[in-house]
Scaffold this motif. Structure first.
Motif, PDB file in Angstrom:
ATOM      1  N   SER A 192      -1.992   3.945 -28.809  1.00 30.01           N
ATOM      2  CA  SER A 192      -3.085   2.988 -28.689  1.00 30.01           C
ATOM      3  C   SER A 192      -2.580   1.574 -28.920  1.00 30.01           C
ATOM      4  O   SER A 192      -2.977   0.639 -28.230  1.00 30.01           O
ATOM      5  CB  SER A 192      -4.180   3.319 -29.705  1.00 30.01           C
ATOM      6  N   ASP A 210      -3.474  -0.233 -25.582  1.00 30.54           N
ATOM      7  CA  ASP A 210      -4.707  -0.993 -25.676  1.00 30.54           C
ATOM      8  C   ASP A 210      -4.477  -2.481 -25.878  1.00 30.54           C
ATOM      9  O   ASP A 210      -5.272  -3.302 -25.447  1.00 30.54           O
ATOM     10  CB  ASP A 210      -5.572  -0.472 -26.830  1.00 30.54           C
ATOM     11  N   CYS A 246     -17.517   0.346 -25.349  1.00 32.64           N
ATOM     12  CA  CYS A 246     -16.412   0.537 -24.425  1.00 32.64           C
ATOM     13  C   CYS A 246     -15.256   1.120 -25.229  1.00 32.64           C
ATOM     14  O   CYS A 246     -14.660   0.430 -26.063  1.00 32.64           O
ATOM     15  CB  CYS A 246     -16.020  -0.796 -23.782  1.00 32.64           C
ATOM     16  N   HIS A 250     -11.652   3.097 -25.212  1.00 35.43           N
ATOM     17  CA  HIS A 250     -10.467   3.640 -24.555  1.00 35.43           C
ATOM     18  C   HIS A 250      -9.939   4.834 -25.351  1.00 35.43           C
ATOM     19  O   HIS A 250      -9.533   5.849 -24.787  1.00 35.43           O
ATOM     20  CB  HIS A 250      -9.385   2.569 -24.428  1.00 35.43           C
ATOM     21  N   THR A 251      -9.908   4.682 -26.664  1.00 34.45           N
ATOM     22  CA  THR A 251      -9.589   5.772 -27.580  1.00 34.45           C
ATOM     23  C   THR A 251     -10.512   5.604 -28.779  1.00 34.45           C
ATOM     24  O   THR A 251     -11.241   4.619 -28.881  1.00 34.45           O
ATOM     25  CB  THR A 251      -8.127   5.740 -28.069  1.00 34.45           C
TER      26      THR A 251
END
Length: 335
Positions: A66, A70, A322, A324-325
């Protein structure tokens, strides 16, 4: 959010909530190896077996990957060097030295996030400390009750002349002993202030640019920096202290003591400020876009499960998560 209680003479037994440094180093090694090999299928399978072998391995892998994806490390000059530095330097240096070396690379935000998730350096060298999401209570030799919030560290210096608590970082609540200790003041020292407690209960938080003091009951003497003058702080008062002086806060948007009960209590608080507070209790990145940063919220929220807390926000605000992980979450306006 975990909470533990110990006496001053007890040893630290709190379990770590973050993966061990060994697991993180292994995850970094796997990521670098896969990148350098061009994602070789055989190597990918070996990495997959390593991740499935232990839950801690998968947690460490998610943290590192991440961090890399990210925050788009490949677009930041020196990012690859930073990860390589951490991976190689920890083979021969003490962990604190490796983190210090990493922080010197041109990765201000990224390096600080990784260092934070590997636990604060102060945790290793402090008399009492907490990791992310942990609360801790300590009964001091004079009978006072010291409570530490998430990511906090203190040193104690109880002598025949004084009773000193040095807040190195984070936040504490101190409930003063009712037993009089003539000639031995009960002091809390931060980067910006020296506080003297006489009775009751007060909270001290050290932010990056100031020290915040909130007195719930009783009174506290604030020794003003640079002048030696005293400023008395009474019950239900909140103050901000920095290098330029002290200022009473007439209005506050958060209950300073609620964390001791595992809560965050807000009063017309900006969403961006709320997320900054919640981020102290979880790993990874948490933020919002400028379009929703000034939305306001009031309420009582439990801190024992920050992710569940965040899932409740779209029910009262025009925002969506939102994700992503699990460790990279941003709130955005509803389309």
């Amino acid at each position: 959010m975990r909470s533990t209680t110990v006496t001053c003479c007890a040893s630290r037994t709190s379990a770590e909530v973050a993966p061990s440094s060994k697991a993180v180093k292994q995850a970094i090694h796997w990521m670098l190896s896969l990148r350098e090999s061009g994602n070789d299928p055989a190597l990918s399978q070996q990495c997959e077996r390593w991740r499935k072998a232990e839950q801690e391995h998968e947690l460490a892998w998610q943290r590192v990957i991440s961090l890399h994806q990210d925050l788009d490390l490949r677009a930041i000059p020196g990012a690859g060097v930073a990860l390589q530095t951490l991976e190689t330097s920890q083979r021969r240096l003490h962990r604190r030295q490796a983190l210090k070396l990493l922080s010197g690379v041109a990765l201000v935000g990224t390096a600080s996030w990784l260092a934070k998730d590997l636990d604060s350096v102060g945790t290793w060298t402090s008399d009492f400390a907490t990791v992310t999401g942990e609360r801790r209570s300590v009964r001091l030799p004079d009978g006072s009750l010291l409570q530490l919030n998430t990511r906090s560290a203190v040193d104690l210096a109880f002598t025949e002349q004084q009773r000193m608590i040095r807040l190195k970082h984070g936040e504490l609540m101190l409930t003063c002993s009712e037993t009089p200790y003539q000639g031995r003041p009960l002091l809390v020292q931060t980067r910006d202030a020296l506080l003297e407690g006489f009775e009751g209960r007060f909270v001290v938080r050290q932010d990056f640019d100031c020290t915040r003091v909130s007195v719930g009951q009783g009174k506290v003497a604030l020794h003003l920096p640079g002048t030696g003058e005293l400023q008395w702080i009474g019950s239900e008062q909140d103050w901000r202290v920095d290098a330029f002086g002290a200022q009473r806060l007439e209005q506050v948007d958060m209950d300073a003591a609620a964390w001791a009960e595992g809560l965050i209590v807000t009063r017309d608080m900006r969403l961006a400020d709320f997320l900054a507070q919640v981020s102290r209790y979880r790993h990874g990145y948490l933020g919002c876009t400028e379009e929703v940063a000034d939305l306001r919220l009031s309420g009582v929220y439990r801190l024992d499960d920050p992710y569940r807390l965040l899932q409740l926000l779209p029910q009262t605000l025009p925002v969506r998560l939102c994700k992503h992980t699990r460790w990279w979450i941003r709130l955005e306006p509803v389309a």
